[in-house]
Scaffold this motif. Structure first.
Motif, PDB file in Angstrom:
ATOM      1  N   TYR A   1      -7.839   3.460   3.382  1.00  0.00           N
ATOM      2  CA  TYR A   1      -7.645   2.844   4.803  1.00  0.00           C
ATOM      3  C   TYR A   1      -7.852   3.773   5.885  1.00  0.00           C
ATOM      4  O   TYR A   1      -8.382   3.232   7.092  1.00  0.00           O
ATOM      5  CB  TYR A   1      -6.421   1.903   4.957  1.00  0.00           C
ATOM      6  CG  TYR A   1      -6.290   0.730   4.232  1.00  0.00           C
ATOM      7  CD1 TYR A   1      -6.998  -0.468   4.669  1.00  0.00           C
ATOM      8  CD2 TYR A   1      -5.859   0.551   2.736  1.00  0.00           C
ATOM      9  CE1 TYR A   1      -7.076  -1.467   3.946  1.00  0.00           C
ATOM     10  CE2 TYR A   1      -6.037  -0.498   2.100  1.00  0.00           C
ATOM     11  CZ  TYR A   1      -6.694  -1.404   2.566  1.00  0.00           C
ATOM     12  OH  TYR A   1      -6.716  -2.635   1.936  1.00  0.00           O
ATOM     13  N   GLU A   2      -7.402   5.005   5.644  1.00  0.00           N
ATOM     14  CA  GLU A   2      -8.019   6.190   6.539  1.00  0.00           C
ATOM     15  C   GLU A   2      -9.453   6.173   6.998  1.00  0.00           C
ATOM     16  O   GLU A   2     -10.105   6.193   7.916  1.00  0.00           O
ATOM     17  CB  GLU A   2      -7.381   7.381   6.108  1.00  0.00           C
ATOM     18  CG  GLU A   2      -5.898   7.469   6.290  1.00  0.00           C
ATOM     19  CD  GLU A   2      -5.281   8.773   5.767  1.00  0.00           C
ATOM     20  OE1 GLU A   2      -6.266   9.710   5.302  1.00  0.00           O
ATOM     21  OE2 GLU A   2      -4.221   8.815   5.742  1.00  0.00           O
ATOM     22  N   ALA A   3     -10.231   5.987   5.744  1.00  0.00           N
ATOM     23  CA  ALA A   3     -11.639   5.877   5.879  1.00  0.00           C
ATOM     24  C   ALA A   3     -12.060   4.665   6.787  1.00  0.00           C
ATOM     25  O   ALA A   3     -12.903   4.682   7.688  1.00  0.00           O
ATOM     26  CB  ALA A   3     -12.153   5.912   4.510  1.00  0.00           C
ATOM     27  N   GLN A   4     -11.421   3.666   6.415  1.00  0.00           N
ATOM     28  CA  GLN A   4     -11.711   2.028   7.372  1.00  0.00           C
ATOM     29  C   GLN A   4     -11.548   2.624   8.776  1.00  0.00           C
ATOM     30  O   GLN A   4     -12.068   2.114   9.563  1.00  0.00           O
ATOM     31  CB  GLN A   4     -10.828   1.256   6.725  1.00  0.00           C
ATOM     32  CG  GLN A   4     -11.202  -0.209   7.302  1.00  0.00           C
ATOM     33  CD  GLN A   4     -12.673  -0.731   7.208  1.00  0.00           C
ATOM     34  OE1 GLN A   4     -12.935  -0.788   5.996  1.00  0.00           O
ATOM     35  NE2 GLN A   4     -13.286  -0.907   8.217  1.00  0.00           N
ATOM     36  N   ILE A   5     -10.333   3.217   8.944  1.00  0.00           N
ATOM     37  CA  ILE A   5      -9.818   3.448  10.304  1.00  0.00           C
ATOM     38  C   ILE A   5     -11.055   4.358  10.717  1.00  0.00           C
ATOM     39  O   ILE A   5     -11.301   3.988  12.147  1.00  0.00           O
ATOM     40  CB  ILE A   5      -8.671   4.024  10.407  1.00  0.00           C
ATOM     41  CG1 ILE A   5      -7.366   2.967  10.130  1.00  0.00           C
ATOM     42  CG2 ILE A   5      -8.304   4.848  11.917  1.00  0.00           C
ATOM     43  CD1 ILE A   5      -6.062   3.732   9.867  1.00  0.00           C
ATOM     44  N   GLU A   6     -11.602   5.240  10.589  1.00  0.00           N
ATOM     45  CA  GLU A   6     -12.429   6.160  10.891  1.00  0.00           C
ATOM     46  C   GLU A   6     -13.780   5.351  11.140  1.00  0.00           C
ATOM     47  O   GLU A   6     -14.357   5.559  12.237  1.00  0.00           O
ATOM     48  CB  GLU A   6     -12.805   7.463   9.824  1.00  0.00           C
ATOM     49  CG  GLU A   6     -11.519   8.511   9.940  1.00  0.00           C
ATOM     50  CD  GLU A   6     -11.365   8.981  11.368  1.00  0.00           C
ATOM     51  OE1 GLU A   6     -12.117   9.254  12.299  1.00  0.00           O
ATOM     52  OE2 GLU A   6     -10.014   8.953  11.753  1.00  0.00           O
ATOM     53  N   GLU A   7     -14.124   4.330  10.305  1.00  0.00           N
ATOM     54  CA  GLU A   7     -15.343   3.684  10.482  1.00  0.00           C
ATOM     55  C   GLU A   7     -15.116   2.731  11.629  1.00  0.00           C
ATOM     56  O   GLU A   7     -16.208   2.557  12.545  1.00  0.00           O
ATOM     57  CB  GLU A   7     -15.509   2.760   9.156  1.00  0.00           C
ATOM     58  CG  GLU A   7     -16.740   1.885   9.377  1.00  0.00           C
ATOM     59  CD  GLU A   7     -16.981   1.017   7.904  1.00  0.00           C
ATOM     60  OE1 GLU A   7     -17.296   0.195   8.022  1.00  0.00           O
ATOM     61  OE2 GLU A   7     -16.719   1.615   6.914  1.00  0.00           O
TER      62      GLU A   7
ATOM     63  N   LYS B   1      -3.175   0.429  11.081  1.00  0.00           N
ATOM     64  CA  LYS B   1      -2.156   1.761  11.348  1.00  0.00           C
ATOM     65  C   LYS B   1      -0.532   1.264  10.977  1.00  0.00           C
ATOM     66  O   LYS B   1      -0.036   2.069  10.296  1.00  0.00           O
ATOM     67  CB  LYS B   1      -2.292   2.174  12.627  1.00  0.00           C
ATOM     68  CG  LYS B   1      -3.588   2.938  13.130  1.00  0.00           C
ATOM     69  CD  LYS B   1      -3.452   3.531  14.492  1.00  0.00           C
ATOM     70  CE  LYS B   1      -4.713   4.198  14.873  1.00  0.00           C
ATOM     71  NZ  LYS B   1      -4.709   4.627  16.178  1.00  0.00           N
ATOM     72  N   LYS B   2      -0.433   0.144  11.368  1.00  0.00           N
ATOM     73  CA  LYS B   2       1.126  -0.386  10.967  1.00  0.00           C
ATOM     74  C   LYS B   2       1.481  -0.650   9.567  1.00  0.00           C
ATOM     75  O   LYS B   2       2.480  -0.195   9.149  1.00  0.00           O
ATOM     76  CB  LYS B   2       1.195  -1.578  11.872  1.00  0.00           C
ATOM     77  CG  LYS B   2       1.487  -1.278  13.521  1.00  0.00           C
ATOM     78  CD  LYS B   2       1.898  -2.690  14.052  1.00  0.00           C
ATOM     79  CE  LYS B   2       1.906  -2.348  15.530  1.00  0.00           C
ATOM     80  NZ  LYS B   2       2.252  -3.801  16.315  1.00  0.00           N
ATOM     81  N   SER B   3       0.481  -1.076   8.948  1.00  0.00           N
ATOM     82  CA  SER B   3       0.729  -1.254   7.676  1.00  0.00           C
ATOM     83  C   SER B   3       0.826  -0.111   6.760  1.00  0.00           C
ATOM     84  O   SER B   3       1.248   0.133   5.622  1.00  0.00           O
ATOM     85  CB  SER B   3      -0.593  -2.048   7.167  1.00  0.00           C
ATOM     86  OG  SER B   3      -1.697  -1.457   6.712  1.00  0.00           O
ATOM     87  N   LEU B   4       0.148   1.112   7.300  1.00  0.00           N
ATOM     88  CA  LEU B   4       0.192   2.364   6.447  1.00  0.00           C
ATOM     89  C   LEU B   4       1.549   3.239   6.740  1.00  0.00           C
ATOM     90  O   LEU B   4       1.823   3.927   6.158  1.00  0.00           O
ATOM     91  CB  LEU B   4      -1.125   3.275   6.991  1.00  0.00           C
ATOM     92  CG  LEU B   4      -2.288   2.891   6.501  1.00  0.00           C
ATOM     93  CD1 LEU B   4      -3.421   3.613   7.018  1.00  0.00           C
ATOM     94  CD2 LEU B   4      -2.360   2.794   5.078  1.00  0.00           C
ATOM     95  N   ASP B   5       2.171   2.756   7.844  1.00  0.00           N
ATOM     96  CA  ASP B   5       3.506   3.390   8.221  1.00  0.00           C
ATOM     97  C   ASP B   5       4.539   2.935   7.336  1.00  0.00           C
ATOM     98  O   ASP B   5       4.631   2.011   6.619  1.00  0.00           O
ATOM     99  CB  ASP B   5       3.986   2.994   9.697  1.00  0.00           C
ATOM    100  CG  ASP B   5       3.153   3.964  10.775  1.00  0.00           C
ATOM    101  OD1 ASP B   5       2.385   4.914  10.313  1.00  0.00           O
ATOM    102  OD2 ASP B   5       2.699   3.328  11.833  1.00  0.00           O
TER     103      ASP B   5
END
Length: 59
Positions: free
Chosen positions: A11-17, A55-59
């Motif tokens: 998901y960090e990769a998705q955020i960067e994309e 982002k919220k789902s990763l917290d």
């Protein structure tokens, strides 16, 4: 690597994309006018909403 770490990396990769796509759209908005500008701004809003939810789902 644990499942949680793999999930976070994915998901960090998705955020960067999405951030890269947002940057591209913001550059296009500066050049656009009228209907095209509205279209780009709507897409930007959509991507920003997705980014925030992720982002919220990763917290």
């Amino acid at each position: 690597m644990s499942d949680k770490e793999a999930y976070e990396k994915k998901y960090e990769a998705q955020i960067e994309e999405w951030r890269a796509e947002l940057d591209q759209l913001k550059a296009k908005v500066k050049k656009a006018s009228g209907e095209a500008e509205v279209k780009y701004r709507n897409k930007i809003d959509e991507l920003e909403d997705k980014l925030e939810a992720l982002k919220k789902s990763l917290d």
